[in-house]
Scaffold this motif. Structure first.
Motif, PDB file in Angstrom:
ATOM      1  N   VAL A   1       0.748  -1.012   0.040  1.00 16.16           N
ATOM      2  CA  VAL A   1      -0.544   0.069   0.298  1.00 16.16           C
ATOM      3  C   VAL A   1       1.081   0.951  -0.184  1.00 16.16           C
ATOM      4  N   GLU A   2       2.305   1.425   0.838  1.00 18.12           N
ATOM      5  CA  GLU A   2       2.427   2.550   0.411  1.00 18.12           C
ATOM      6  C   GLU A   2       3.201   2.869  -0.334  1.00 18.12           C
ATOM      7  N   ARG A   3       4.007   2.067  -1.426  1.00 20.87           N
ATOM      8  CA  ARG A   3       4.425   1.743  -2.199  1.00 20.87           C
ATOM      9  C   ARG A   3       3.940   2.346  -3.955  1.00 20.87           C
TER      10      ARG A   3
ATOM     11  N   GLY B   1       6.202   6.973  -1.431  1.00 19.28           N
ATOM     12  CA  GLY B   1       6.898   7.265  -0.427  1.00 19.28           C
ATOM     13  C   GLY B   1       7.067   6.363   0.716  1.00 19.28           C
ATOM     14  N   ALA B   2       7.037   5.333   0.502  1.00 21.19           N
ATOM     15  CA  ALA B   2       7.074   3.838   1.604  1.00 21.19           C
ATOM     16  C   ALA B   2       8.634   3.903   2.220  1.00 21.19           C
ATOM     17  N   PRO B   3       8.613   3.748   3.552  1.00 21.91           N
ATOM     18  CA  PRO B   3       9.588   4.480   5.130  1.00 21.91           C
ATOM     19  C   PRO B   3      10.469   3.314   4.453  1.00 21.91           C
ATOM     20  N   ASP B   4      11.613   3.195   4.923  1.00 19.44           N
ATOM     21  CA  ASP B   4      12.432   1.959   4.316  1.00 19.44           C
ATOM     22  C   ASP B   4      12.135   0.994   5.757  1.00 19.44           C
ATOM     23  N   ALA B   5      11.966  -0.752   4.932  1.00 19.20           N
ATOM     24  CA  ALA B   5      11.457  -1.381   6.323  1.00 19.20           C
ATOM     25  C   ALA B   5      12.797  -1.059   7.506  1.00 19.20           C
TER      26      ALA B   5
ATOM     27  N   LEU C   1      -4.193   5.032   7.124  1.00 22.23           N
ATOM     28  CA  LEU C   1      -4.117   6.742   8.338  1.00 22.23           C
ATOM     29  C   LEU C   1      -3.487   6.411   8.855  1.00 22.23           C
ATOM     30  N   ALA C   2      -2.568   6.134   8.876  1.00 23.63           N
ATOM     31  CA  ALA C   2      -0.990   5.775   9.005  1.00 23.63           C
ATOM     32  C   ALA C   2      -0.372   7.111   8.688  1.00 23.63           C
ATOM     33  N   ARG C   3      -0.248   7.352   7.496  1.00 25.69           N
ATOM     34  CA  ARG C   3       0.285   8.365   6.369  1.00 25.69           C
ATOM     35  C   ARG C   3      -0.025   8.936   7.107  1.00 25.69           C
ATOM     36  N   GLU C   4      -1.675   9.570   7.348  1.00 20.88           N
ATOM     37  CA  GLU C   4      -1.788  10.736   8.280  1.00 20.88           C
ATOM     38  C   GLU C   4      -1.114  11.075   8.590  1.00 20.88           C
ATOM     39  N   LEU C   5      -0.943  10.828   9.695  1.00 18.66           N
ATOM     40  CA  LEU C   5      -0.802  10.351  11.242  1.00 18.66           C
ATOM     41  C   LEU C   5       0.735  11.008  11.127  1.00 18.66           C
ATOM     42  N   VAL C   6       1.393  10.132  10.529  1.00 18.22           N
ATOM     43  CA  VAL C   6       2.652  10.228  10.226  1.00 18.22           C
ATOM     44  C   VAL C   6       3.244  10.714   8.911  1.00 18.22           C
ATOM     45  N   PRO C   7       3.137  12.037   7.756  1.00 19.14           N
ATOM     46  CA  PRO C   7       2.953  11.597   6.108  1.00 19.14           C
ATOM     47  C   PRO C   7       5.164  11.338   6.193  1.00 19.14           C
ATOM     48  N   PRO C   8       4.448  10.791   4.933  1.00 17.69           N
ATOM     49  CA  PRO C   8       5.784  10.241   4.663  1.00 17.69           C
ATOM     50  C   PRO C   8       6.841  11.340   4.024  1.00 17.69           C
TER      51      PRO C   8
ATOM     52  N   GLY D   1      12.998  10.249  -1.589  1.00 16.66           N
ATOM     53  CA  GLY D   1      13.907   9.353  -0.998  1.00 16.66           C
ATOM     54  C   GLY D   1      13.888   7.789  -1.064  1.00 16.66           C
ATOM     55  N   PRO D   2      13.925   7.387   0.489  1.00 17.07           N
ATOM     56  CA  PRO D   2      14.275   5.891   0.253  1.00 17.07           C
ATOM     57  C   PRO D   2      12.671   5.309   0.005  1.00 17.07           C
ATOM     58  N   GLY D   3      12.631   4.160  -0.945  1.00 21.59           N
ATOM     59  CA  GLY D   3      10.965   4.219  -1.348  1.00 21.59           C
ATOM     60  C   GLY D   3      10.028   4.690  -2.584  1.00 21.59           C
ATOM     61  N   GLN D   4      10.709   5.844  -3.181  1.00 21.71           N
ATOM     62  CA  GLN D   4      10.124   6.326  -3.966  1.00 21.71           C
ATOM     63  C   GLN D   4      10.195   6.516  -5.056  1.00 21.71           C
ATOM     64  N   ARG D   5       9.214   6.289  -5.888  1.00 24.10           N
ATOM     65  CA  ARG D   5       9.921   6.311  -7.063  1.00 24.10           C
ATOM     66  C   ARG D   5       8.816   7.362  -8.590  1.00 24.10           C
ATOM     67  N   GLY D   6       9.567   8.109  -9.358  1.00 27.28           N
ATOM     68  CA  GLY D   6       8.698   9.040 -10.055  1.00 27.28           C
ATOM     69  C   GLY D   6       7.607   8.909 -11.184  1.00 27.28           C
TER      70      GLY D   6
END
Length: 284
Positions: A111-113, A117-121, A238-245, A255-260
């Motif tokens: 979902v994040e990807r 802006g998916a954070p690194d595991a 919901l987590a992405r709203e609480l702590v935006p990427p 950034g890590p996990g982001q693609r154009g």
């Protein structure tokens, strides 16, 4: 109160996400089905033994007249079953998340990807991740159980016990459901259980808007299993709203996990990692 609608919107978005990605929905069903079998056995046993438990809990009523003793023990038996159902609603998600930790980690990451802006595991071994899931799940269950005991006692109050207490119970269940489902993605952001609880308490209406309707749905066992993958997807949103990427660091930088736009990576297949079709595709 605006957060109430926002939380509910994330719940619906999560369910829509798994409808659009049926392979991931099926992938996320497996842990819930295992947990459902375990919980059905526990609930059936509780209902079957509720009368004996009520008699054991009220020895002081043995000398009462038959009508008074019977009424008290029926009330206690009903409260025990209701309390067990409340505890089942709260713990079902925690137990299912522990059983399906690798499944839901993969689902949340997907979902994040797709959102960007998916954070690194976190750099932890599978054993450490499993241990962390058990520890956080146990902390959530114990805290919810404490509220459950208070609500059980309050259930004996006239009128309030039959009206206000059930409503509060749904809200308590909803809050901890939100913590557990959003916790998969918030854990990737390095937040501990206490930090997640404080964060959700600061956005209480957002947490209740997401979790309270889900708590009502989870009262129906099979619906809980079907809605679980969408709950994880919605909790991730919901987590992405609480702590935006984190935003890209500069023009053209990612950034890590982001693609154009239009870029695809090795993990951009719609197949769940480790699924048979994904392995077949990678071997072609």
């Amino acid at each position: 109160m605006r957060d109430l609608g926002t939380g509910f919107a994330h719940l619906l978005k999560g369910q829509r996400w798994v409808v659009r990605h049926p392979r991931w929905w099926a992938f996320g069903l497996l842990p819930g089905l295992v947990a459902l079998v375990l919980y059905l056995g526990a609930v059936v046993s509780l209902v079957a033994w509720s009368g004996d438990l009520a008699r054991w809990a009220t020895p002081f009523a043995d000398g009462w007249n038959a009508d008074g003793r019977g009424t008290l023990r029926v009330v206690v038996a009903v409260l025990l079953v209701c309390g067990g159902l409340l505890l089942a609603v709260v713990t079902f998600t925690a137990v299912t998340l522990v059983l399906g930790q690798p499944f839901y980690e993969s689902l949340a990451e997907r979902v994040e990807r797709m959102e960007g802006g998916a954070p690194d595991a976190p750099r932890r071994s599978p054993a450490q991740q499993f241990g962390s899931a058990i520890r956080d799940g146990l902390a959530s269950v114990l805290l919810a159980a404490g509220f459950g005991v208070l609500l059980f006692v309050a259930g004996f109050l006239p009128l309030v016990g039959q009206t206000v207490v059930p409503a509060i119970g749904v809200c308590v269940s909803g809050f901890f459901l939100t913590e557990q489902l959003a916790g998969v993605a918030l854990d990737r952001r390095g937040l501990t259980f206490r930090q997640r609880v404080r964060l959700l308490r600061a956005r209480l209406w957002l947490a209740l808007g997401f979790g309270a309707p889900l708590a009502l749905l989870f009262l129906v066992p099979f619906v809980a299993v079907v809605a679980m993958p969408g709950g994880v997807a919605g909790g991730t949103l919901l987590a992405r709203e609480l702590v935006p990427p984190a935003a890209p660091q500069g023009p053209g930088e990612q950034g890590p996990g982001q693609r154009g736009p239009g870029q695809r990576g090795q993990d951009d297949s719609d197949e769940p990692q480790g699924s048979p079709s994904a392995v077949t595709s990678s071997g072609e």
